[in-house]
Motif scaffolding. Structure first.
Motif, PDB file in Angstrom:
ATOM      1  N   PRO A 114       0.792  -1.234   0.000  1.00  0.00           N
ATOM      2  CA  PRO A 114       0.000   0.000   0.000  1.00  0.00           C
ATOM      3  C   PRO A 114       0.824   1.283   0.000  1.00  0.00           C
ATOM      4  N   ASN A 115       1.970   1.293   0.665  1.00  0.00           N
ATOM      5  CA  ASN A 115       2.776   2.524   0.655  1.00  0.00           C
ATOM      6  C   ASN A 115       3.244   2.861  -0.753  1.00  0.00           C
ATOM      7  N   ASP A 116       3.606   1.824  -1.526  1.00  0.00           N
ATOM      8  CA  ASP A 116       4.042   2.032  -2.905  1.00  0.00           C
ATOM      9  C   ASP A 116       2.842   2.402  -3.787  1.00  0.00           C
ATOM     10  N   PHE A 117       1.756   1.629  -3.685  1.00  0.00           N
ATOM     11  CA  PHE A 117       0.603   1.833  -4.557  1.00  0.00           C
ATOM     12  C   PHE A 117      -0.008   3.221  -4.375  1.00  0.00           C
ATOM     13  N   PHE A 118      -0.218   3.627  -3.141  1.00  0.00           N
ATOM     14  CA  PHE A 118      -0.865   4.919  -2.929  1.00  0.00           C
ATOM     15  C   PHE A 118       0.085   6.088  -3.198  1.00  0.00           C
ATOM     16  N   SER A 119       1.390   5.837  -3.130  1.00  0.00           N
ATOM     17  CA  SER A 119       2.347   6.854  -3.570  1.00  0.00           C
ATOM     18  C   SER A 119       2.215   7.081  -5.072  1.00  0.00           C
ATOM     19  N   VAL A 120       2.050   5.991  -5.822  1.00  0.00           N
ATOM     20  CA  VAL A 120       1.834   6.110  -7.266  1.00  0.00           C
ATOM     21  C   VAL A 120       0.535   6.867  -7.540  1.00  0.00           C
ATOM     22  N   CYS A 121      -0.529   6.517  -6.802  1.00  0.00           N
ATOM     23  CA  CYS A 121      -1.809   7.223  -6.970  1.00  0.00           C
ATOM     24  C   CYS A 121      -1.646   8.719  -6.714  1.00  0.00           C
ATOM     25  N   GLY A 122      -0.954   9.048  -5.628  1.00  0.00           N
ATOM     26  CA  GLY A 122      -0.764  10.458  -5.300  1.00  0.00           C
ATOM     27  C   GLY A 122       0.024  11.192  -6.361  1.00  0.00           C
ATOM     28  N   HIS A 123       1.079  10.567  -6.863  1.00  0.00           N
ATOM     29  CA  HIS A 123       1.918  11.184  -7.886  1.00  0.00           C
ATOM     30  C   HIS A 123       1.129  11.435  -9.172  1.00  0.00           C
ATOM     31  N   LEU A 124       0.197  10.508  -9.483  1.00  0.00           N
ATOM     32  CA  LEU A 124      -0.580  10.613 -10.718  1.00  0.00           C
ATOM     33  C   LEU A 124      -1.897  11.362 -10.521  1.00  0.00           C
ATOM     34  N   GLN A 125      -2.113  11.871  -9.308  1.00  0.00           N
ATOM     35  CA  GLN A 125      -3.340  12.599  -8.970  1.00  0.00           C
ATOM     36  C   GLN A 125      -4.588  11.734  -9.184  1.00  0.00           C
ATOM     37  N   VAL A 126      -4.463  10.474  -8.776  1.00  0.00           N
ATOM     38  CA  VAL A 126      -5.598   9.547  -8.788  1.00  0.00           C
ATOM     39  C   VAL A 126      -6.213   9.552  -7.388  1.00  0.00           C
ATOM     40  N   PRO A 127      -7.497   9.896  -7.255  1.00  0.00           N
ATOM     41  CA  PRO A 127      -8.104  10.016  -5.922  1.00  0.00           C
ATOM     42  C   PRO A 127      -8.218   8.669  -5.206  1.00  0.00           C
ATOM     43  N   TYR A 128      -8.023   8.704  -3.895  1.00  0.00           N
ATOM     44  CA  TYR A 128      -8.204   7.517  -3.048  1.00  0.00           C
ATOM     45  C   TYR A 128      -8.514   7.977  -1.632  1.00  0.00           C
ATOM     46  N   PRO A 129      -9.229   7.148  -0.854  1.00  0.00           N
ATOM     47  CA  PRO A 129      -9.483   7.518   0.537  1.00  0.00           C
ATOM     48  C   PRO A 129      -8.162   7.609   1.306  1.00  0.00           C
ATOM     49  N   LYS A 130      -8.078   8.557   2.195  1.00  0.00           N
ATOM     50  CA  LYS A 130      -6.842   8.821   2.927  1.00  0.00           C
ATOM     51  C   LYS A 130      -6.307   7.561   3.593  1.00  0.00           C
ATOM     52  N   VAL A 131      -4.989   7.379   3.533  1.00  0.00           N
ATOM     53  CA  VAL A 131      -4.325   6.195   4.072  1.00  0.00           C
ATOM     54  C   VAL A 131      -3.294   6.615   5.109  1.00  0.00           C
ATOM     55  N   LEU A 132      -3.216   5.859   6.206  1.00  0.00           N
ATOM     56  CA  LEU A 132      -2.179   6.032   7.213  1.00  0.00           C
ATOM     57  C   LEU A 132      -1.500   4.694   7.463  1.00  0.00           C
ATOM     58  N   PHE A 133      -0.248   4.742   7.871  1.00  0.00           N
ATOM     59  CA  PHE A 133       0.483   3.515   8.175  1.00  0.00           C
ATOM     60  C   PHE A 133       0.786   3.387   9.658  1.00  0.00           C
ATOM     61  N   SER A 134       0.279   4.318  10.438  1.00  0.00           N
ATOM     62  CA  SER A 134       0.267   4.180  11.892  1.00  0.00           C
ATOM     63  C   SER A 134      -1.160   4.438  12.350  1.00  0.00           C
ATOM     64  N   GLN A 135      -1.548   3.787  13.412  1.00  0.00           N
ATOM     65  CA  GLN A 135      -2.941   3.831  13.851  1.00  0.00           C
ATOM     66  C   GLN A 135      -3.348   5.242  14.261  1.00  0.00           C
ATOM     67  N   PRO A 136      -4.452   5.755  13.668  1.00  0.00           N
ATOM     68  CA  PRO A 136      -4.892   7.105  14.041  1.00  0.00           C
ATOM     69  C   PRO A 136      -5.368   7.160  15.490  1.00  0.00           C
ATOM     70  N   SER A 137      -5.167   8.285  16.131  1.00  0.00           N
ATOM     71  CA  SER A 137      -5.564   8.418  17.537  1.00  0.00           C
ATOM     72  C   SER A 137      -7.082   8.393  17.697  1.00  0.00           C
ATOM     73  N   ASN A 138      -7.793   8.952  16.732  1.00  0.00           N
ATOM     74  CA  ASN A 138      -9.255   8.910  16.727  1.00  0.00           C
ATOM     75  C   ASN A 138      -9.696   7.811  15.762  1.00  0.00           C
ATOM     76  N   LYS A 139     -10.298   6.749  16.301  1.00  0.00           N
ATOM     77  CA  LYS A 139     -10.636   5.582  15.483  1.00  0.00           C
ATOM     78  C   LYS A 139     -11.882   5.779  14.634  1.00  0.00           C
ATOM     79  N   ASP A 140     -12.698   6.756  14.960  1.00  0.00           N
ATOM     80  CA  ASP A 140     -13.968   6.940  14.242  1.00  0.00           C
ATOM     81  C   ASP A 140     -13.725   7.201  12.757  1.00  0.00           C
ATOM     82  N   GLY A 141     -14.459   6.476  11.921  1.00  0.00           N
ATOM     83  CA  GLY A 141     -14.378   6.694  10.484  1.00  0.00           C
ATOM     84  C   GLY A 141     -13.169   6.082   9.813  1.00  0.00           C
ATOM     85  N   TRP A 142     -12.460   5.180  10.516  1.00  0.00           N
ATOM     86  CA  TRP A 142     -11.270   4.548   9.951  1.00  0.00           C
ATOM     87  C   TRP A 142     -11.444   3.036   9.866  1.00  0.00           C
TER      88      TRP A 142
END
Length: 371
Positions: A114-142
């Motif tokens: 996922p880190n590679d794939f979504f980096s490619v998406c970001g570089h190509l301006q392809v929309p995707y739901p926000k991604v994190l690789f560390s657990q968000p402090s607020n779990k709601d909506g994740w």
């Protein structure tokens, strides 16, 4: 090449019935390797080998034992579906023994990391739901997703799990909309869309996003279709995809948010029967220009029936004609595992979705009474 002269292929996947059907429909002889070896696969394939599942993937040690035990000079190559996402390096190993007809390790790794794939998406301006690789402090909506997993059972609402941070998971913001997919053929000549599909979800208490099947010819706006095709083409070119692939996304009106690319044969191929897709997959991997047959106008649907409890399949079951993936008598089906698949065909996606759901409800009710 005439049908009579077509050689054998090896097809391996967690469940390879759609691919075996597609290959046999194009005249190929198949040796099938999967985790279920259902009745359809046994009837269609020249021979079958059943593997254990290991952490949701094919047991690679058993796979190599099977391959090494075959006379590989008989085969034109090796095709695959789900089951290699966590071990793409196995494709390189297999490719030293006989040609892998599909994407190789590098392309699969770029899609499934996922880190590679979504980096490619970001570089190509392809929309995707926000991604994190560390657990968000607020779990709601994740959502928490397991890297390299398939089938949707691994996806959990972060509010429903108690976990510490590990490298096995990534986190993605929930995106409202309709779960859709695009089945396409790719090579250096470009991308051709085979069809847009609705993804069915088979919810269970511990598996709220489990894959439940698909419906072809989903109703989407022309703008959404154009956006989806553009994103698929852009990503395919950047990653270097070949052959048949599928892309999962969320459709919200005209907006498309990319979730993942599955750089392999897709179960949704069986929604487009009669389109000679396996032949086109072979041609696309060989670098030929492929023109997709747009004659499959009726909508098809498949809905998976999962076991509500562990059962052993009895030998006296009379399966309806609209059931695929029938397990053999004596098979043990664990709770939560697929039992069979209901199929349907109709003029529209709306109609066929209702019909296949009615059939799934019927077989679920009757099947567990018999057990």
């Amino acid at each position: 090449m005439s049908i009579a002269s077509k050689p054998k292929v090896i097809i391996a996947a967690i469940a390879c019935r759609p691919y075996v059907e597609a290959a046999v429909a194009c005249g190929y002889k198949v040796v099938a390797i999967d985790a279920f070896v259902d009745i359809e696969v046994s009837d269609l394939a020249e021979s079958c080998y059943q593997l254990e599942l290991s952490h949701g993937q094919l047991n690679m040690q058993q796979l190599m034992q099977v391959i090494n035990g075959l006379d590989l000079n008989q085969f034109i190559g090796f095709c695959y579906g789900a089951g290699f996402e966590k071990k793409p390096e196995m494709l390189t190993k297999i490719n030293t023994l006989l040609p892998v007809i599909g994407n190789l390790e590098q392309a699969v790794s770029r899609c499934k990391a996922p880190n590679d794939f979504f980096s490619v998406c970001g570089h190509l301006q392809v929309p995707y739901p926000k991604v994190l690789f560390s657990q968000p402090s607020n779990k709601d909506g994740w959502l928490r997703k397991e890297i390299g997993a398939s089938g949707g059972s691994h996806i959990k609402r972060l509010t429903d799990v108690q976990t510490t941070q590990t490298d096995a998971f990534y986190y993605q913001q929930f995106q409202a909309g309709e779960a859709v997919s695009c089945l396409f053929i790719a090579n250096e000549n470009g991308v051709q869309v085979i069809g847009f599909n609705e993804q069915l979800i088979s919810q269970a208490n511990a598996r709220p996003f489990r894959y439940g099947g698909a419906v072809s010819h989903v109703a989407m706006s022309d703008v959404a279709k154009a956006n989806f095709e553009h994103y698929v083409g852009t990503l395919s070119k950047a990653i270097g995809l070949v052959g048949i692939n599928s892309c999962d996304a969320i459709c919200d009106g005209d907006d498309i948010y990319i979730l993942e690319i599955n750089p392999r044969l897709s179960a949704t191929m069986s929604l487009y029967e009669g389109c000679q897709l396996f032949e086109q997959h072979m041609a696309a991997v060989a670098g030929e220009v492929v023109v997709v047959n747009q004659g499959c106008k009726r909508s098809h649907a498949e809905q998976i029936i999962y076991a509500e409890r562990a059962v052993v399949i009895k030998g006296d079951i009379i399966w309806p004609k609209w059931i695929n993936d029938r397990p053999k008598a004596g098979s043990l089906i664990e709770e939560g595992m697929p039992v069979c698949t209901a199929v349907a065909e109709a003029e529209t996606a709306e109609h066929v979705k209702r019909l296949v759901n009615e059939r799934a409800v019927e077989i679920s009710r009757d099947f567990f009474k018999l057990m």
